[in-house]
Motif scaffolding. Structure first.
Motif, PDB file in Angstrom:
ATOM      1  N   GLY A 194      36.654  48.404  37.402  1.00 29.82           N
ATOM      2  CA  GLY A 194      35.586  47.643  36.775  1.00 29.82           C
ATOM      3  C   GLY A 194      36.134  46.478  35.988  1.00 29.82           C
ATOM      4  N   VAL A 195      35.342  46.041  35.000  1.00 31.68           N
ATOM      5  CA  VAL A 195      35.749  44.931  34.141  1.00 31.68           C
ATOM      6  C   VAL A 195      35.497  45.321  32.691  1.00 31.68           C
ATOM      7  N   THR A 196      36.185  44.651  31.791  1.00 29.71           N
ATOM      8  CA  THR A 196      35.971  44.839  30.371  1.00 29.71           C
ATOM      9  C   THR A 196      35.966  43.482  29.697  1.00 29.71           C
ATOM     10  N   ASN A 197      35.350  43.408  28.530  1.00 28.26           N
ATOM     11  CA  ASN A 197      35.294  42.166  27.765  1.00 28.26           C
ATOM     12  C   ASN A 197      36.400  42.220  26.718  1.00 28.26           C
ATOM     13  N   LEU A 198      37.375  41.351  26.865  1.00 26.42           N
ATOM     14  CA  LEU A 198      38.510  41.316  25.947  1.00 26.42           C
ATOM     15  C   LEU A 198      38.452  40.004  25.163  1.00 26.42           C
ATOM     16  N   ARG A 199      37.913  40.090  23.968  1.00 25.13           N
ATOM     17  CA  ARG A 199      37.771  38.915  23.101  1.00 25.13           C
ATOM     18  C   ARG A 199      37.113  37.741  23.826  1.00 25.13           C
TER      19      ARG A 199
END
Length: 167
Positions: free
Chosen positions: A57-62
Protein backbone atom coordinates in the motif's frame (compact mmCIF):
# COMPACT_ATOMS: atom_id res chain seq x y z
CA UNK A 1 27.31 -5.49 -17.53
CA UNK A 2 29.04 -8.48 -15.96
CA UNK A 3 28.94 -9.22 -12.26
CA UNK A 4 32.60 -8.32 -11.85
CA UNK A 5 32.02 -4.99 -13.60
CA UNK A 6 29.25 -4.22 -11.10
CA UNK A 7 31.55 -4.99 -8.22
CA UNK A 8 34.15 -2.59 -9.60
CA UNK A 9 31.48 0.04 -10.04
CA UNK A 10 30.28 -0.30 -6.44
CA UNK A 11 33.62 -0.76 -4.80
CA UNK A 12 35.86 1.46 -6.85
CA UNK A 13 38.27 2.35 -4.07
CA UNK A 14 39.89 0.80 -1.03
CA UNK A 15 38.25 3.23 1.39
CA UNK A 16 35.10 1.14 1.23
CA UNK A 17 31.43 1.77 0.75
CA UNK A 18 28.87 1.72 3.51
CA UNK A 19 25.85 -0.57 3.41
CA UNK A 20 22.83 -0.77 5.67
CA UNK A 21 22.47 -4.46 6.54
CA UNK A 22 18.97 -5.88 6.96
CA UNK A 23 17.50 -9.34 7.28
CA UNK A 24 14.90 -11.16 5.20
CA UNK A 25 14.21 -14.61 6.59
CA UNK A 26 17.59 -16.14 7.47
CA UNK A 27 19.64 -14.06 5.03
CA UNK A 28 21.42 -10.73 5.39
CA UNK A 29 21.20 -8.12 2.64
CA UNK A 30 22.96 -4.81 2.17
CA UNK A 31 21.92 -1.61 0.40
CA UNK A 32 23.94 1.54 -0.09
CA UNK A 33 23.55 3.68 3.02
CA UNK A 34 23.36 6.86 0.92
CA UNK A 35 19.97 5.75 -0.44
CA UNK A 36 18.49 5.39 3.07
CA UNK A 37 16.39 8.33 4.24
CA UNK A 38 15.15 6.86 7.54
CA UNK A 39 14.12 3.69 9.34
CA UNK A 40 10.61 3.51 10.82
CA UNK A 41 8.45 1.03 12.64
CA UNK A 42 5.82 -0.79 10.61
CA UNK A 43 2.67 1.30 10.44
CA UNK A 44 -0.75 0.85 8.90
CA UNK A 45 -0.81 1.45 5.16
CA UNK A 46 -3.61 2.21 2.72
CA UNK A 47 -4.02 -0.67 0.27
CA UNK A 48 -4.34 0.23 -3.42
CA UNK A 49 -6.38 -1.76 -5.92
CA UNK A 50 -4.72 -3.37 -8.95
CA UNK A 51 -1.18 -3.40 -7.56
CA UNK A 52 1.08 -6.44 -7.22
CA UNK A 53 0.78 -8.33 -3.91
CA UNK A 54 4.24 -7.24 -2.73
CA UNK A 55 3.15 -3.58 -2.83
CA UNK A 56 1.32 -3.53 0.49
CA UNK A 57 0.00 0.00 0.00
CA UNK A 58 0.97 3.61 0.58
CA UNK A 59 1.50 5.81 3.60
CA UNK A 60 1.64 9.57 4.13
CA UNK A 61 5.10 10.56 5.32
CA UNK A 62 5.14 14.25 6.20
CA UNK A 63 2.93 15.12 3.21
CA UNK A 64 4.60 12.74 0.75
CA UNK A 65 2.69 9.67 -0.44
CA UNK A 66 5.17 6.79 -0.10
CA UNK A 67 4.58 3.36 -1.68
CA UNK A 68 5.46 0.48 0.65
CA UNK A 69 7.04 -2.65 -0.86
CA UNK A 70 7.28 -5.80 1.27
CA UNK A 71 10.55 -7.38 0.14
CA UNK A 72 9.63 -10.57 2.01
CA UNK A 73 6.68 -11.05 -0.35
CA UNK A 74 8.69 -9.92 -3.40
CA UNK A 75 11.32 -12.57 -2.57
CA UNK A 76 8.57 -15.17 -2.04
CA UNK A 77 9.50 -15.92 1.57
CA UNK A 78 7.14 -18.14 3.53
CA UNK A 79 5.53 -17.12 6.82
CA UNK A 80 5.59 -13.36 6.31
CA UNK A 81 4.34 -11.67 9.46
CA UNK A 82 4.86 -8.37 11.22
CA UNK A 83 6.50 -8.44 14.65
CA UNK A 84 8.41 -6.04 16.92
CA UNK A 85 11.57 -6.31 14.77
CA UNK A 86 9.82 -5.62 11.43
CA UNK A 87 10.75 -2.19 10.07
CA UNK A 88 10.25 0.00 7.04
CA UNK A 89 13.38 1.42 5.46
CA UNK A 90 12.48 4.67 3.68
CA UNK A 91 14.65 5.14 0.60
CA UNK A 92 15.37 8.05 -1.72
CA UNK A 93 15.62 6.54 -5.20
CA UNK A 94 16.11 8.67 -8.29
CA UNK A 95 13.05 10.97 -8.21
CA UNK A 96 10.89 9.03 -5.76
CA UNK A 97 10.64 7.98 -2.14
CA UNK A 98 9.85 4.30 -1.45
CA UNK A 99 9.52 2.28 1.74
CA UNK A 100 10.64 -1.34 1.95
CA UNK A 101 9.44 -3.73 4.65
CA UNK A 102 12.16 -6.01 6.04
CA UNK A 103 12.43 -8.41 8.98
CA UNK A 104 14.96 -6.23 10.79
CA UNK A 105 18.01 -3.99 10.50
CA UNK A 106 21.26 -5.16 12.05
CA UNK A 107 24.04 -2.66 11.35
CA UNK A 108 26.00 -0.52 8.92
CA UNK A 109 29.03 -2.15 7.34
CA UNK A 110 31.89 -0.57 5.47
CA UNK A 111 33.17 -2.94 2.78
CA UNK A 112 36.26 -2.48 0.66
CA UNK A 113 36.98 -4.01 -2.74
CA UNK A 114 38.62 -7.15 -1.34
CA UNK A 115 35.55 -7.92 0.78
CA UNK A 116 33.12 -7.87 -2.19
CA UNK A 117 32.94 -10.89 -4.47
CA UNK A 118 31.01 -11.11 -7.76
CA UNK A 119 27.50 -12.53 -7.53
CA UNK A 120 27.09 -15.95 -9.13
CA UNK A 121 25.50 -15.92 -12.57
CA UNK A 122 22.38 -18.07 -12.72
CA UNK A 123 21.90 -17.09 -16.38
CA UNK A 124 18.44 -17.97 -17.66
CA UNK A 125 16.93 -19.50 -14.51
CA UNK A 126 17.05 -16.45 -12.26
CA UNK A 127 17.56 -12.73 -12.87
CA UNK A 128 20.47 -11.46 -10.83
CA UNK A 129 20.69 -8.01 -12.43
CA UNK A 130 19.91 -6.42 -9.06
CA UNK A 131 22.85 -8.10 -7.28
CA UNK A 132 25.95 -5.97 -6.79
CA UNK A 133 27.95 -8.78 -5.27
CA UNK A 134 28.48 -10.70 -2.07
CA UNK A 135 30.09 -9.00 0.90
CA UNK A 136 32.20 -11.30 3.04
CA UNK A 137 33.10 -10.16 6.54
CA UNK A 138 34.41 -12.68 9.09
CA UNK A 139 31.87 -15.53 8.97
CA UNK A 140 29.08 -13.38 7.48
CA UNK A 141 27.91 -13.36 3.87
CA UNK A 142 25.95 -10.20 2.94
CA UNK A 143 23.97 -10.14 -0.33
CA UNK A 144 24.55 -6.66 -1.77
CA UNK A 145 21.53 -5.34 -3.66
CA UNK A 146 21.10 -2.51 -6.15
CA UNK A 147 17.73 -1.48 -4.75
CA UNK A 148 16.88 0.68 -7.76
CA UNK A 149 17.23 -2.30 -10.12
CA UNK A 150 15.33 -4.55 -7.71
CA UNK A 151 12.41 -2.14 -7.60
CA UNK A 152 12.05 -1.75 -11.35
CA UNK A 153 10.73 1.45 -12.84
CA UNK A 154 7.75 -0.39 -14.32
CA UNK A 155 6.65 -1.51 -10.84
CA UNK A 156 6.98 1.97 -9.39
CA UNK A 157 5.15 3.53 -12.35
CA UNK A 158 2.28 1.12 -11.67
CA UNK A 159 2.15 2.30 -8.05
CA UNK A 160 2.25 5.96 -9.06
CA UNK A 161 -0.57 5.38 -11.54
CA UNK A 162 -2.65 3.69 -8.82
CA UNK A 163 -1.95 6.52 -6.36
CA UNK A 164 -2.96 9.15 -8.91
CA UNK A 165 -6.19 7.28 -9.74
CA UNK A 166 -7.02 7.03 -6.03
CA UNK A 167 -6.43 10.73 -5.27
Amino acid sequence: MTASASVKKTANDNHGNEYLVFTLGNEEYGIEILKVQEIRGCERVTRLANTPEFITGVTNLRGVIVPIVDLRIKFDLAGVEINEKTVVIVLSLANRVVGIVVDGVSDVLSLNTEEIKPAPDFSVTLSTDYLLGLGSVDERMIILVDIEKLLTSEEMELVEKSVNETL
